[in-house]
Design a protein around this motif. Structure first.
Motif, PDB file in Angstrom:
ATOM      1  N   ARG A 136       0.824  -1.223   0.000  1.00 35.69           N
ATOM      2  CA  ARG A 136       0.000   0.000   0.000  1.00 35.69           C
ATOM      3  C   ARG A 136       0.851   1.264   0.000  1.00 35.69           C
ATOM      4  O   ARG A 136       0.583   2.198  -0.768  1.00 35.69           O
ATOM      5  N   LEU A 137       1.874   1.306   0.849  1.00 38.07           N
ATOM      6  CA  LEU A 137       2.750   2.471   0.913  1.00 38.07           C
ATOM      7  C   LEU A 137       4.137   2.065   0.440  1.00 38.07           C
ATOM      8  O   LEU A 137       4.741   1.140   1.000  1.00 38.07           O
ATOM      9  N   ARG A 138       4.647   2.759  -0.531  1.00 37.52           N
ATOM     10  CA  ARG A 138       5.956   2.401  -1.065  1.00 37.52           C
ATOM     11  C   ARG A 138       7.062   3.161  -0.335  1.00 37.52           C
ATOM     12  O   ARG A 138       6.934   4.360  -0.090  1.00 37.52           O
ATOM     13  N   GLU A 139       8.133   2.433  -0.018  1.00 36.99           N
ATOM     14  CA  GLU A 139       9.291   3.049   0.631  1.00 36.99           C
ATOM     15  C   GLU A 139      10.365   3.295  -0.418  1.00 36.99           C
ATOM     16  O   GLU A 139      10.807   2.371  -1.093  1.00 36.99           O
ATOM     17  N   PHE A 140      10.760   4.536  -0.571  1.00 32.94           N
ATOM     18  CA  PHE A 140      11.808   4.864  -1.537  1.00 32.94           C
ATOM     19  C   PHE A 140      13.172   4.720  -0.875  1.00 32.94           C
ATOM     20  O   PHE A 140      13.398   5.213   0.229  1.00 32.94           O
ATOM     21  N   VAL A 141      14.058   4.003  -1.539  1.00 31.47           N
ATOM     22  CA  VAL A 141      15.394   3.761  -0.990  1.00 31.47           C
ATOM     23  C   VAL A 141      16.445   4.113  -2.029  1.00 31.47           C
ATOM     24  O   VAL A 141      16.209   4.062  -3.235  1.00 31.47           O
ATOM     25  N   TRP A 142      17.615   4.469  -1.514  1.00 34.49           N
ATOM     26  CA  TRP A 142      18.746   4.773  -2.384  1.00 34.49           C
ATOM     27  C   TRP A 142      19.501   3.491  -2.718  1.00 34.49           C
ATOM     28  O   TRP A 142      19.650   2.606  -1.883  1.00 34.49           O
ATOM     29  N   VAL A 143      19.987   3.407  -3.953  1.00 43.08           N
ATOM     30  CA  VAL A 143      20.772   2.259  -4.383  1.00 43.08           C
ATOM     31  C   VAL A 143      22.039   2.736  -5.087  1.00 43.08           C
ATOM     32  O   VAL A 143      22.134   3.895  -5.496  1.00 43.08           O
ATOM     33  N   ASP A 144      23.007   1.833  -5.218  1.00 44.41           N
ATOM     34  CA  ASP A 144      24.304   2.059  -5.864  1.00 44.41           C
ATOM     35  C   ASP A 144      25.250   2.810  -4.918  1.00 44.41           C
ATOM     36  O   ASP A 144      24.936   3.890  -4.413  1.00 44.41           O
ATOM     37  N   ALA A 145      26.427   2.193  -4.728  1.00 48.51           N
ATOM     38  CA  ALA A 145      27.415   2.754  -3.806  1.00 48.51           C
ATOM     39  C   ALA A 145      28.009   4.063  -4.318  1.00 48.51           C
ATOM     40  O   ALA A 145      28.476   4.892  -3.535  1.00 48.51           O
ATOM     41  N   VAL A 146      28.021   4.246  -5.621  1.00 45.79           N
ATOM     42  CA  VAL A 146      28.527   5.477  -6.216  1.00 45.79           C
ATOM     43  C   VAL A 146      27.543   5.896  -7.301  1.00 45.79           C
ATOM     44  O   VAL A 146      26.866   5.057  -7.916  1.00 45.79           O
ATOM     45  N   HIS A 147      27.435   7.192  -7.554  1.00 46.23           N
ATOM     46  CA  HIS A 147      26.391   7.708  -8.438  1.00 46.23           C
ATOM     47  C   HIS A 147      25.027   7.188  -7.985  1.00 46.23           C
ATOM     48  O   HIS A 147      24.208   6.732  -8.773  1.00 46.23           O
ATOM     49  N   GLU A 148      24.832   7.266  -6.675  1.00 50.10           N
ATOM     50  CA  GLU A 148      23.635   6.699  -6.069  1.00 50.10           C
ATOM     51  C   GLU A 148      22.370   7.365  -6.634  1.00 50.10           C
ATOM     52  O   GLU A 148      22.382   8.525  -7.043  1.00 50.10           O
ATOM     53  N   THR A 149      21.301   6.588  -6.633  1.00 52.65           N
ATOM     54  CA  THR A 149      20.016   7.080  -7.133  1.00 52.65           C
ATOM     55  C   THR A 149      18.889   6.377  -6.401  1.00 52.65           C
ATOM     56  O   THR A 149      19.101   5.315  -5.798  1.00 52.65           O
ATOM     57  N   VAL A 150      17.733   6.949  -6.431  1.00 55.45           N
ATOM     58  CA  VAL A 150      16.572   6.325  -5.809  1.00 55.45           C
ATOM     59  C   VAL A 150      16.057   5.221  -6.731  1.00 55.45           C
ATOM     60  O   VAL A 150      15.905   5.420  -7.935  1.00 55.45           O
ATOM     61  N   ARG A 151      15.826   4.043  -6.136  1.00 56.16           N
ATOM     62  CA  ARG A 151      15.299   2.934  -6.934  1.00 56.16           C
ATOM     63  C   ARG A 151      13.865   3.242  -7.325  1.00 56.16           C
ATOM     64  O   ARG A 151      12.994   3.447  -6.484  1.00 56.16           O
ATOM     65  N   LEU A 152      13.616   3.263  -8.646  1.00 55.93           N
ATOM     66  CA  LEU A 152      12.290   3.588  -9.156  1.00 55.93           C
ATOM     67  C   LEU A 152      11.484   2.351  -9.514  1.00 55.93           C
ATOM     68  O   LEU A 152      10.266   2.355  -9.433  1.00 55.93           O
ATOM     69  N   GLU A 153      12.159   1.302  -9.943  1.00 52.95           N
ATOM     70  CA  GLU A 153      11.455   0.088 -10.331  1.00 52.95           C
ATOM     71  C   GLU A 153      10.977  -0.664  -9.091  1.00 52.95           C
ATOM     72  O   GLU A 153      11.731  -0.847  -8.143  1.00 52.95           O
ATOM     73  N   PRO A 154       9.732  -1.129  -9.078  1.00 57.69           N
ATOM     74  CA  PRO A 154       9.238  -1.882  -7.916  1.00 57.69           C
ATOM     75  C   PRO A 154       9.898  -3.252  -7.822  1.00 57.69           C
ATOM     76  O   PRO A 154      10.368  -3.803  -8.819  1.00 57.69           O
ATOM     77  N   VAL A 155       9.923  -3.782  -6.609  1.00 62.34           N
ATOM     78  CA  VAL A 155      10.424  -5.136  -6.396  1.00 62.34           C
ATOM     79  C   VAL A 155       9.245  -6.092  -6.585  1.00 62.34           C
ATOM     80  O   VAL A 155       8.271  -6.049  -5.829  1.00 62.34           O
ATOM     81  N   VAL A 156       9.334  -6.920  -7.629  1.00 55.36           N
ATOM     82  CA  VAL A 156       8.218  -7.786  -8.016  1.00 55.36           C
ATOM     83  C   VAL A 156       8.572  -9.240  -7.743  1.00 55.36           C
ATOM     84  O   VAL A 156       9.680  -9.692  -8.046  1.00 55.36           O
ATOM     85  N   TYR A 157       7.605  -9.973  -7.183  1.00 55.28           N
ATOM     86  CA  TYR A 157       7.781 -11.404  -6.940  1.00 55.28           C
ATOM     87  C   TYR A 157       6.755 -12.170  -7.769  1.00 55.28           C
ATOM     88  O   TYR A 157       5.550 -11.924  -7.680  1.00 55.28           O
ATOM     89  N   ASP A 158       7.232 -13.110  -8.590  1.00 51.02           N
ATOM     90  CA  ASP A 158       6.352 -13.960  -9.389  1.00 51.02           C
ATOM     91  C   ASP A 158       6.033 -15.226  -8.591  1.00 51.02           C
ATOM     92  O   ASP A 158       6.874 -16.112  -8.443  1.00 51.02           O
ATOM     93  N   SER A 159       4.836 -15.304  -8.077  1.00 52.80           N
ATOM     94  CA  SER A 159       4.448 -16.434  -7.226  1.00 52.80           C
ATOM     95  C   SER A 159       3.923 -17.591  -8.069  1.00 52.80           C
ATOM     96  O   SER A 159       3.735 -17.463  -9.288  1.00 52.80           O
ATOM     97  N   ASP A 160       3.667 -18.722  -7.417  1.00 55.80           N
ATOM     98  CA  ASP A 160       3.081 -19.876  -8.105  1.00 55.80           C
ATOM     99  C   ASP A 160       1.574 -19.960  -7.868  1.00 55.80           C
ATOM    100  O   ASP A 160       0.929 -20.947  -8.233  1.00 55.80           O
ATOM    101  N   ILE A 161       0.987 -18.932  -7.297  1.00 54.78           N
ATOM    102  CA  ILE A 161      -0.449 -18.912  -7.003  1.00 54.78           C
ATOM    103  C   ILE A 161      -1.245 -18.745  -8.301  1.00 54.78           C
ATOM    104  O   ILE A 161      -0.891 -17.938  -9.160  1.00 54.78           O
ATOM    105  N   GLU A 162      -2.328 -19.509  -8.424  1.00 51.97           N
ATOM    106  CA  GLU A 162      -3.178 -19.454  -9.609  1.00 51.97           C
ATOM    107  C   GLU A 162      -4.565 -18.945  -9.235  1.00 51.97           C
ATOM    108  O   GLU A 162      -5.189 -19.437  -8.295  1.00 51.97           O
ATOM    109  N   ILE A 163      -5.020 -17.945  -9.987  1.00 54.88           N
ATOM    110  CA  ILE A 163      -6.348 -17.371  -9.793  1.00 54.88           C
ATOM    111  C   ILE A 163      -7.223 -17.803 -10.964  1.00 54.88           C
ATOM    112  O   ILE A 163      -6.854 -17.588 -12.123  1.00 54.88           O
TER     113      ILE A 163
END
Length: 354
Positions: A136-163
């Motif tokens: 529901r609420l996204r947490e913005f975090v910094w990535v990369d040790a140098v030339h750091e930037t805010v991660r824009l792409e969401p972290v997605v998990y592909d589950s085995d659940i079938e609807i």
């Protein structure tokens, strides 16, 4: 363990809503039902499971209704469901396990979406991944040790659940009206909506539905920023319209004008169908064969597979019949085409959606 808000938008879903809620309600920490104008017992059924029922005036905009539903959620994650979906026993167990073990950095969980062929309006897959669970609420975090930037792409998990998607009827007619209203309001469709329109038309549209959308496809060919795929979709759709309306001159003028850039399985199938109609089966076979083995599809995979294979079988049988009408026909020729027809029939029967 994570907490989950179930968010649904509904209208006249009394026939299926209870089935859906029974299959997942016990896994939800909050159930939010947004009704967009039901005249049946939908809200009474919803009240058996939750008191968080809201009315929302329908605006010909599913996104607006879903945004309203999401705005009412208070849990860590939101599960988005339609009333005609069902989670069976095995996948209920998988969803329960996911709820127990989901890592906090996961922002979107995708699940397999399964629709029976009879109700599949874009029949290109037996099942496909769709995002179903959202943080529901996204947490913005910094990535990369140098030339750091805010991660824009969401972290997605592909589950085995079938609807399981088990609608009570097709929604194509409603969707075609909504596509039209968006086009009239904005002057064009996005690449995504254009793709969905042509897929629904090719799978479940009537000739009248195609004709009603002709101006949309004509506008795409004049649209400078339209992608190659959009133009292929528009060409295939217009060729189908010209073919079915008997405007053969325009049909071939457009079909060949943009070749080879616009060649695809759907266009080859359309041309093959024309030649089959005029009993030029040898020519038709060339196009159907190209649809199966020489091109990729951009709209309807069946036209590059099952439908073309069935047409090849029919062409072989028709050619065998023509040979037999000749006084000098030879058994070997007839046997060859009948055997080929059987090969194509077996391939068509074995063909499956990816």
């Amino acid at each position: 363990m994570i907490t989950i808000s179930l968010c649904m938008i509904v209208k006249n879903e009394a026939d299926v809503l209870r089935r859906c809620l029974v299959s997942i309600a016990d896994l939800m920490d909050e159930i939010i039902i947004v009704d967009t104008g039901s005249t049946d017992h939908t809200k009474e059924i919803a009240a058996e499971f939750t008191d968080k029922i809201y009315d929302f005036k329908w605006q010909d905009d599913f996104a607006a209704a879903r945004n309203f539903a999401f705005s009412k959620a208070e849990m860590e994650y939101i599960y988005s469901a339609d009333a005609d979906e069902v989670v069976d026993y095995f996948n209920h167990k998988r969803l329960a396990e996911l709820k127990e073990a989901l890592l906090p950095e996961i922002e979107i969980v995708q699940m397999h979406y399964l629709t029976p062929p009879a109700f599949n309006t874009t029949a290109n897959f037996q099942k496909e991944y769709r995002p179903k669970l959202y943080k529901r609420l996204r947490e913005f975090v910094w990535v990369d040790a140098v030339h750091e930037t805010v991660r824009l792409e969401p972290v997605v998990y592909d589950s085995d659940i079938e609807i399981k998607h088990l609608p009570k009827n097709l929604h194509s007619g409603r969707d075609f009206q909504l596509f039209r209203r968006v086009f009239e309001r904005e002057g064009k469709l996005s690449a995504k909506l254009h793709s969905m329109l042509v897929k629904e038309l090719f799978v479940s549209g009537t000739t009248e539905d195609f004709l009603a959308a002709a101006d949309i496809f004509e506008s795409v060919l004049k649209q400078e920023d339209a992608s190659v795929d959009m133009k292929k979709e528009a060409v295939c759709s217009l060729c189908h319209i010209y073919h079915k309306s008997g405007d053969i001159a325009r049909f071939f003028a457009l079909a060949f004008k943009l070749m080879p850039d616009a060649v695809c399985g759907e266009l080859c199938y359309e041309i093959g169908s024309y030649f089959m109609e005029i009993a030029d089966y040898e020519e038709a076979m060339q196009w159907f064969h190209t649809a199966v083995h020489g091109t990729e599809t951009v709209i309807d995979v069946r036209r590059g597979g099952k439908l073309s294979l069935e047409a090849l079988s029919r062409c072989c049988r028709e050619i065998a019949g023509q040979i037999q009408e000749n006084e000098t026909w030879e058994e070997e020729q007839v046997s060859f085409y009948l055997e080929q027809a059987e090969v194509y029939e077996r391939e068509a029967l074995a063909w499956e959606l990816p």
